[in-house]
Motif scaffolding. Structure first.
Motif, PDB file in Angstrom:
ATOM      1  N   VAL A 101    -133.350  24.830  13.322  1.00 52.52           N
ATOM      2  CA  VAL A 101    -132.042  25.027  12.690  1.00 52.52           C
ATOM      3  C   VAL A 101    -130.951  25.091  13.755  1.00 52.52           C
ATOM      4  N   ARG A 102    -131.280  25.698  14.891  1.00 59.48           N
ATOM      5  CA  ARG A 102    -130.308  25.761  15.987  1.00 59.48           C
ATOM      6  C   ARG A 102    -129.924  24.358  16.453  1.00 59.48           C
ATOM      7  N   ASP A 103    -130.906  23.457  16.548  1.00 54.02           N
ATOM      8  CA  ASP A 103    -130.606  22.077  16.942  1.00 54.02           C
ATOM      9  C   ASP A 103    -129.722  21.394  15.895  1.00 54.02           C
ATOM     10  N   GLN A 104    -129.993  21.680  14.621  1.00 52.64           N
ATOM     11  CA  GLN A 104    -129.150  21.120  13.558  1.00 52.64           C
ATOM     12  C   GLN A 104    -127.714  21.627  13.693  1.00 52.64           C
ATOM     13  N   TRP A 105    -127.575  22.905  14.035  1.00 57.55           N
ATOM     14  CA  TRP A 105    -126.235  23.471  14.212  1.00 57.55           C
ATOM     15  C   TRP A 105    -125.496  22.791  15.350  1.00 57.55           C
ATOM     16  N   TYR A 106    -126.168  22.545  16.464  1.00 57.77           N
ATOM     17  CA  TYR A 106    -125.506  21.891  17.591  1.00 57.77           C
ATOM     18  C   TYR A 106    -124.983  20.512  17.182  1.00 57.77           C
ATOM     19  N   ARG A 107    -125.794  19.773  16.426  1.00 57.36           N
ATOM     20  CA  ARG A 107    -125.351  18.441  15.988  1.00 57.36           C
ATOM     21  C   ARG A 107    -124.177  18.553  15.013  1.00 57.36           C
ATOM     22  N   PHE A 108    -124.265  19.527  14.115  1.00 57.66           N
ATOM     23  CA  PHE A 108    -123.194  19.743  13.139  1.00 57.66           C
ATOM     24  C   PHE A 108    -121.904  20.146  13.845  1.00 57.66           C
ATOM     25  N   ARG A 109    -122.007  21.101  14.759  1.00 58.63           N
ATOM     26  CA  ARG A 109    -120.832  21.584  15.489  1.00 58.63           C
ATOM     27  C   ARG A 109    -120.186  20.464  16.294  1.00 58.63           C
ATOM     28  N   ASP A 110    -121.020  19.637  16.944  1.00 57.97           N
ATOM     29  CA  ASP A 110    -120.471  18.548  17.752  1.00 57.97           C
ATOM     30  C   ASP A 110    -119.721  17.544  16.882  1.00 57.97           C
ATOM     31  N   ALA A 111    -120.271  17.240  15.700  1.00 57.05           N
ATOM     32  CA  ALA A 111    -119.595  16.296  14.803  1.00 57.05           C
ATOM     33  C   ALA A 111    -118.244  16.851  14.356  1.00 57.05           C
ATOM     34  N   ARG A 112    -118.230  18.125  13.974  1.00 55.80           N
ATOM     35  CA  ARG A 112    -116.970  18.741  13.542  1.00 55.80           C
ATOM     36  C   ARG A 112    -115.951  18.768  14.690  1.00 55.80           C
ATOM     37  N   SER A 113    -116.412  19.126  15.890  1.00 60.52           N
ATOM     38  CA  SER A 113    -115.507  19.227  17.037  1.00 60.52           C
ATOM     39  C   SER A 113    -114.901  17.877  17.389  1.00 60.52           C
ATOM     40  N   ARG A 114    -115.705  16.840  17.317  1.00 61.96           N
ATOM     41  CA  ARG A 114    -115.193  15.510  17.653  1.00 61.96           C
ATOM     42  C   ARG A 114    -114.190  15.021  16.606  1.00 61.96           C
ATOM     43  N   ARG A 115    -114.437  15.339  15.346  1.00 68.74           N
ATOM     44  CA  ARG A 115    -113.458  14.949  14.327  1.00 68.74           C
ATOM     45  C   ARG A 115    -112.145  15.717  14.505  1.00 68.74           C
ATOM     46  N   ARG A 116    -112.242  16.974  14.924  1.00 68.18           N
ATOM     47  CA  ARG A 116    -111.011  17.718  15.201  1.00 68.18           C
ATOM     48  C   ARG A 116    -110.258  17.113  16.385  1.00 68.18           C
ATOM     49  N   ALA A 117    -111.021  16.637  17.366  1.00 62.81           N
ATOM     50  CA  ALA A 117    -110.385  15.977  18.511  1.00 62.81           C
ATOM     51  C   ALA A 117    -109.637  14.727  18.052  1.00 62.81           C
ATOM     52  N   VAL A 118    -110.248  13.986  17.140  1.00 70.19           N
ATOM     53  CA  VAL A 118    -109.583  12.795  16.588  1.00 70.19           C
ATOM     54  C   VAL A 118    -108.322  13.204  15.829  1.00 70.19           C
ATOM     55  N   ASP A 119    -108.425  14.270  15.040  1.00 70.33           N
ATOM     56  CA  ASP A 119    -107.255  14.752  14.293  1.00 70.33           C
ATOM     57  C   ASP A 119    -106.120  15.132  15.251  1.00 70.33           C
ATOM     58  N   TRP A 120    -106.486  15.742  16.373  1.00 67.91           N
ATOM     59  CA  TRP A 120    -105.472  16.141  17.349  1.00 67.91           C
ATOM     60  C   TRP A 120    -104.777  14.909  17.931  1.00 67.91           C
ATOM     61  N   LEU A 121    -105.557  13.900  18.278  1.00 67.39           N
ATOM     62  CA  LEU A 121    -104.973  12.670  18.824  1.00 67.39           C
ATOM     63  C   LEU A 121    -104.032  12.017  17.818  1.00 67.39           C
TER      64      LEU A 121
END
Length: 251
Positions: A101-121
């Motif tokens: 589950v921890r590995d799933q969280w890392y993948r989930f968190r990374d996807a959310r963080s990258r989309r936020r980075a796109v939103d910022w740009l």
């Protein structure tokens, strides 16, 4: 406009997630470079400061992830962990009990963080909305489903039994596409019975380690009925009859 391909989304995402007061993050609008600076080390005047995301957004990520966790015990503990003060610490500590589950969280968190980075740009006008949509599409939330579990169990049983294993049939809710974390994965394991009589309890003991590994990993109950080829051909057990009627062959 900035070429989106020049931006390191992972670096920008990390900068957005960094709420430490010692470092201020900036982006070069020409090269797309991301760099951290202290109060005494200012970047060039045309660089854009990157304001970190709020803890509310980070909490929303935890809550959304927890809502999709399919490991029953992990989901229950995480749901309790994120309730009240100290949620971030309790959430992190709880994840260490469940490596999968921890590995799933890392993948989930990374996807959310990258989309936020796109939103910022996009919000700063550095990239077009069309480019932003393409970038967001590359980082969807990962699928938290356990649809691959029956096939994974079947593969491990094949490794355990070798040529003795004739078929693994999936039946019940998971065969009809209605399986949930509350329903067991029902498997009919068909073994070669030409040379030996199939004794279900002995076979279940032989499978115990394989089944437990998958249950521990996913939190799902796995129910197995071992039968011989002859019994499958002329079933008398109502469960075997039902399994034959509903079966989805995995092996």
């Amino acid at each position: 406009m900035l070429d989106p391909g020049r931006v390191d989304l992972a670096a920008l995402a990390d900068a957005l997630d960094d709420r430490s007061p010692e470092t201020h993050w900036y982006l070069d609008p020409v090269s797309g470079a991301v760099a951290g600076h202290s109060d005494d080390d200012k970047p060039p005047a045309d660089w854009l400061e990157i304001d970190s995301v709020t803890s509310r957004e980070s909490y929303r990520d935890m809550a959304d992830f927890t809502a999709g966790v399919q490991h029953r015990r992990a989901a229950s503990l995480l749901d309790r962990a994120i309730d009240g003060r100290g949620a971030f610490r309790r959430f992190k500590n709880t994840l260490f009990e469940f490596p999968e589950v921890r590995d799933q969280w890392y993948r989930f968190r990374d996807a959310r963080s990258r989309r936020r980075a796109v939103d910022w740009l996009a919000g700063t006008g550095l990239i077009t909305e069309a480019d932003a949509e393409q970038l967001r599409a590359r980082h969807p939330d990962p699928d938290p489903s356990n649809d691959d579990v029956p096939a994974a169990v079947a593969a491990d049983l094949a490794a355990l039994y070798g040529p003795r294993l004739r078929q693994v049939l999936l039946f019940g809710p998971w065969a009809s596409g209605e399986g949930t974390v509350e329903s067991a994965i029902d498997l009919l394991v068909v073994l070669d019975d030409h040379a030996t009589t199939i004794l279900p309890w002995e076979e279940l003991r032989a499978m115990d380690d394989v089944l437990w590994q998958h249950t521990e990993r996913t939190g799902l109950t796995i129910s197995v009925l071992p039968v011989g080829q002859h019994e499958l051909a002329r079933p008398g057990d109502p469960t075997v009859i039902r399994a034959r009627a509903e079966a989805v062959r995995l092996r």
